[in-house]
Design a protein around this motif. Structure first.
Motif, PDB file in Angstrom:
ATOM      1  N   PHE A   1      17.420  40.441  40.799  1.00 41.83           N
ATOM      2  CA  PHE A   1      18.172  41.093  41.866  1.00 41.83           C
ATOM      3  C   PHE A   1      19.115  40.094  42.530  1.00 41.83           C
ATOM      4  O   PHE A   1      20.277  40.403  42.791  1.00 41.83           O
ATOM      5  N   LYS A   2      18.617  38.875  42.778  1.00 43.60           N
ATOM      6  CA  LYS A   2      19.458  37.838  43.392  1.00 43.60           C
ATOM      7  C   LYS A   2      20.660  37.534  42.495  1.00 43.60           C
ATOM      8  O   LYS A   2      21.775  37.379  42.986  1.00 43.60           O
ATOM      9  N   LYS A   3      20.435  37.457  41.182  1.00 44.82           N
ATOM     10  CA  LYS A   3      21.537  37.193  40.245  1.00 44.82           C
ATOM     11  C   LYS A   3      22.544  38.336  40.286  1.00 44.82           C
ATOM     12  O   LYS A   3      23.750  38.118  40.239  1.00 44.82           O
ATOM     13  N   TYR A   4      22.025  39.571  40.365  1.00 53.20           N
ATOM     14  CA  TYR A   4      22.899  40.748  40.432  1.00 53.20           C
ATOM     15  C   TYR A   4      23.760  40.687  41.697  1.00 53.20           C
ATOM     16  O   TYR A   4      24.967  40.915  41.648  1.00 53.20           O
ATOM     17  N   VAL A   5      23.146  40.379  42.829  1.00 58.24           N
ATOM     18  CA  VAL A   5      23.874  40.296  44.104  1.00 58.24           C
ATOM     19  C   VAL A   5      24.918  39.188  44.039  1.00 58.24           C
ATOM     20  O   VAL A   5      26.074  39.383  44.427  1.00 58.24           O
ATOM     21  N   GLU A   6      24.521  38.035  43.514  1.00 56.71           N
ATOM     22  CA  GLU A   6      25.452  36.902  43.395  1.00 56.71           C
ATOM     23  C   GLU A   6      26.638  37.285  42.506  1.00 56.71           C
ATOM     24  O   GLU A   6      27.794  37.031  42.841  1.00 56.71           O
ATOM     25  N   SER A   7      26.339  37.949  41.404  1.00 56.36           N
ATOM     26  CA  SER A   7      27.378  38.375  40.472  1.00 56.36           C
ATOM     27  C   SER A   7      28.336  39.377  41.124  1.00 56.36           C
ATOM     28  O   SER A   7      29.557  39.285  40.954  1.00 56.36           O
ATOM     29  N   SER A   8      27.796  40.322  41.890  1.00 56.34           N
ATOM     30  CA  SER A   8      28.672  41.321  42.519  1.00 56.34           C
ATOM     31  C   SER A   8      29.532  40.689  43.615  1.00 56.34           C
ATOM     32  O   SER A   8      30.687  41.079  43.795  1.00 56.34           O
ATOM     33  N   ILE A   9      29.009  39.693  44.320  1.00 55.48           N
ATOM     34  CA  ILE A   9      29.804  38.987  45.337  1.00 55.48           C
ATOM     35  C   ILE A   9      30.942  38.237  44.649  1.00 55.48           C
ATOM     36  O   ILE A   9      32.096  38.289  45.094  1.00 55.48           O
ATOM     37  N   LYS A  10      30.632  37.557  43.546  1.00 54.03           N
ATOM     38  CA  LYS A  10      31.669  36.821  42.811  1.00 54.03           C
ATOM     39  C   LYS A  10      32.727  37.784  42.278  1.00 54.03           C
ATOM     40  O   LYS A  10      33.917  37.478  42.318  1.00 54.03           O
ATOM     41  N   SER A  11      32.308  38.954  41.804  1.00 56.18           N
ATOM     42  CA  SER A  11      33.265  39.954  41.317  1.00 56.18           C
ATOM     43  C   SER A  11      34.193  40.400  42.433  1.00 56.18           C
ATOM     44  O   SER A  11      35.412  40.472  42.248  1.00 56.18           O
ATOM     45  N   GLU A  12      33.613  40.723  43.599  1.00 61.79           N
ATOM     46  CA  GLU A  12      34.422  41.147  44.752  1.00 61.79           C
ATOM     47  C   GLU A  12      35.436  40.067  45.121  1.00 61.79           C
ATOM     48  O   GLU A  12      36.610  40.363  45.359  1.00 61.79           O
ATOM     49  N   LYS A  13      34.974  38.812  45.180  1.00 60.11           N
ATOM     50  CA  LYS A  13      35.857  37.707  45.540  1.00 60.11           C
ATOM     51  C   LYS A  13      36.947  37.511  44.490  1.00 60.11           C
ATOM     52  O   LYS A  13      38.084  37.184  44.826  1.00 60.11           O
ATOM     53  N   THR A  14      36.588  37.706  43.216  1.00 59.94           N
ATOM     54  CA  THR A  14      37.562  37.530  42.135  1.00 59.94           C
ATOM     55  C   THR A  14      38.649  38.593  42.220  1.00 59.94           C
ATOM     56  O   THR A  14      39.837  38.295  42.088  1.00 59.94           O
ATOM     57  N   VAL A  15      38.249  39.840  42.464  1.00 61.37           N
ATOM     58  CA  VAL A  15      39.230  40.925  42.595  1.00 61.37           C
ATOM     59  C   VAL A  15      40.131  40.644  43.794  1.00 61.37           C
ATOM     60  O   VAL A  15      41.353  40.797  43.710  1.00 61.37           O
ATOM     61  N   LYS A  16      39.545  40.192  44.896  1.00 62.19           N
ATOM     62  CA  LYS A  16      40.340  39.851  46.085  1.00 62.19           C
ATOM     63  C   LYS A  16      41.320  38.718  45.748  1.00 62.19           C
ATOM     64  O   LYS A  16      42.493  38.771  46.116  1.00 62.19           O
ATOM     65  N   TYR A  17      40.846  37.720  45.010  1.00 58.88           N
ATOM     66  CA  TYR A  17      41.692  36.592  44.596  1.00 58.88           C
ATOM     67  C   TYR A  17      42.871  37.100  43.757  1.00 58.88           C
ATOM     68  O   TYR A  17      44.010  36.690  43.964  1.00 58.88           O
ATOM     69  N   ILE A  18      42.593  38.005  42.822  1.00 51.91           N
ATOM     70  CA  ILE A  18      43.652  38.562  41.964  1.00 51.91           C
ATOM     71  C   ILE A  18      44.685  39.297  42.820  1.00 51.91           C
ATOM     72  O   ILE A  18      45.886  39.110  42.656  1.00 51.91           O
ATOM     73  N   ILE A  19      44.208  40.118  43.754  1.00 52.43           N
ATOM     74  CA  ILE A  19      45.124  40.887  44.613  1.00 52.43           C
ATOM     75  C   ILE A  19      45.924  39.948  45.516  1.00 52.43           C
ATOM     76  O   ILE A  19      47.136  40.089  45.654  1.00 52.43           O
ATOM     77  N   ASP A  20      45.258  38.960  46.106  1.00 54.58           N
ATOM     78  CA  ASP A  20      45.933  38.015  46.981  1.00 54.58           C
ATOM     79  C   ASP A  20      47.019  37.224  46.244  1.00 54.58           C
ATOM     80  O   ASP A  20      47.997  36.784  46.843  1.00 54.58           O
ATOM     81  N   ASN A  21      46.816  37.029  44.938  1.00 53.53           N
ATOM     82  CA  ASN A  21      47.760  36.229  44.155  1.00 53.53           C
ATOM     83  C   ASN A  21      48.689  37.074  43.280  1.00 53.53           C
ATOM     84  O   ASN A  21      49.480  36.531  42.513  1.00 53.53           O
ATOM     85  N   ALA A  22      48.563  38.402  43.423  1.00 56.07           N
ATOM     86  CA  ALA A  22      49.405  39.295  42.617  1.00 56.07           C
ATOM     87  C   ALA A  22      50.831  39.240  43.143  1.00 56.07           C
ATOM     88  O   ALA A  22      51.052  39.175  44.350  1.00 56.07           O
ATOM     89  N   LYS A  23      51.768  39.278  42.228  1.00 56.59           N
ATOM     90  CA  LYS A  23      53.175  39.336  42.626  1.00 56.59           C
ATOM     91  C   LYS A  23      53.582  40.800  42.669  1.00 56.59           C
ATOM     92  O   LYS A  23      53.651  41.463  41.635  1.00 56.59           O
ATOM     93  N   VAL A  24      53.763  41.309  43.860  1.00 57.10           N
ATOM     94  CA  VAL A  24      54.110  42.709  44.031  1.00 57.10           C
ATOM     95  C   VAL A  24      55.604  42.866  43.817  1.00 57.10           C
ATOM     96  O   VAL A  24      56.416  42.169  44.421  1.00 57.10           O
TER      97      VAL A  24
END
Length: 178
Positions: free
Chosen positions: A154-177
């Protein structure tokens, strides 16, 4: 008739205006969540389009297995199984798996690209973030926080989902609109 009495009967609100305001707020929130999700999906798709990835066929087969199992679980709630469902659709298991292949490939590619971006950007989930999320989930599901913290999977799942959320945010923050 829809009046304050109606509002009291069907909700925790005292007046019809309060009930309407609450409905409006919930609709607005749902629409903003939907818009956010659509923007995230579009950003991820753009990154995937511009990325060449060699996907091992074993990963695609595993994803198809997972998708099949997921559907089978959902069908079980309706008192049916995958075999019966396929019979109903007059489809062979082979045809069904073949139909799932494009979606499975896309899903695996997204996961591989997100993993690569996550690694490249050195995105981590801190112990504090993991514990905070576990606490939030424990409260939401009426579980004991300590019990969830002891479950390594469960801890690994939570850690993985947090990293996914942060990665998507990173992609959006760095996207060239455009």
């Amino acid at each position: 008739k829809m009046d304050d009495e109606f509002a009291k009967d069907v909700s925790e609100f005292e007046t019809l205006d309060e009930l309407k305001a609450d409905i409006r707020a919930k609709l607005k929130e749902a629409n903003s969540e939907k818009a956010k999700k659509e923007m995230e999906d579009a950003a991820i798709q753009k990154v995937c389009e511009n990325t060449e990835v060699d996907i091992p066929s074993g990963m695609i087969e595993s994803e198809i297995d997972a998708m099949s199992e997921d559907l089978n679980r959902r069908l079980a709630y309706q008192g049916m199984n995958l075999e019966q469902y396929l019979k109903l659709l007059n489809k062979s298991a082979k045809d069904f798996r073949e139909e799932l292949k494009p979606e499975a490939e896309k899903s695996v590619k997204v996961r591989l690209v997100l993993d690569a971006v996550c690694e490249d950007a050195k995105i981590k989930a801190t112990a504090k973030e993991v514990n905070s999320k576990i606490k939030e989930l424990a409260e939401a599901y009426g579980k004991k926080e300590e019990e969830l913290k002891e479950n390594e999977e469960f801890k690994k799942y939570v850690e993985s989902s947090i990293k996914s959320e942060k990665t998507v945010k990173y992609i959006i923050d760095n996207a060239k609109v455009k």
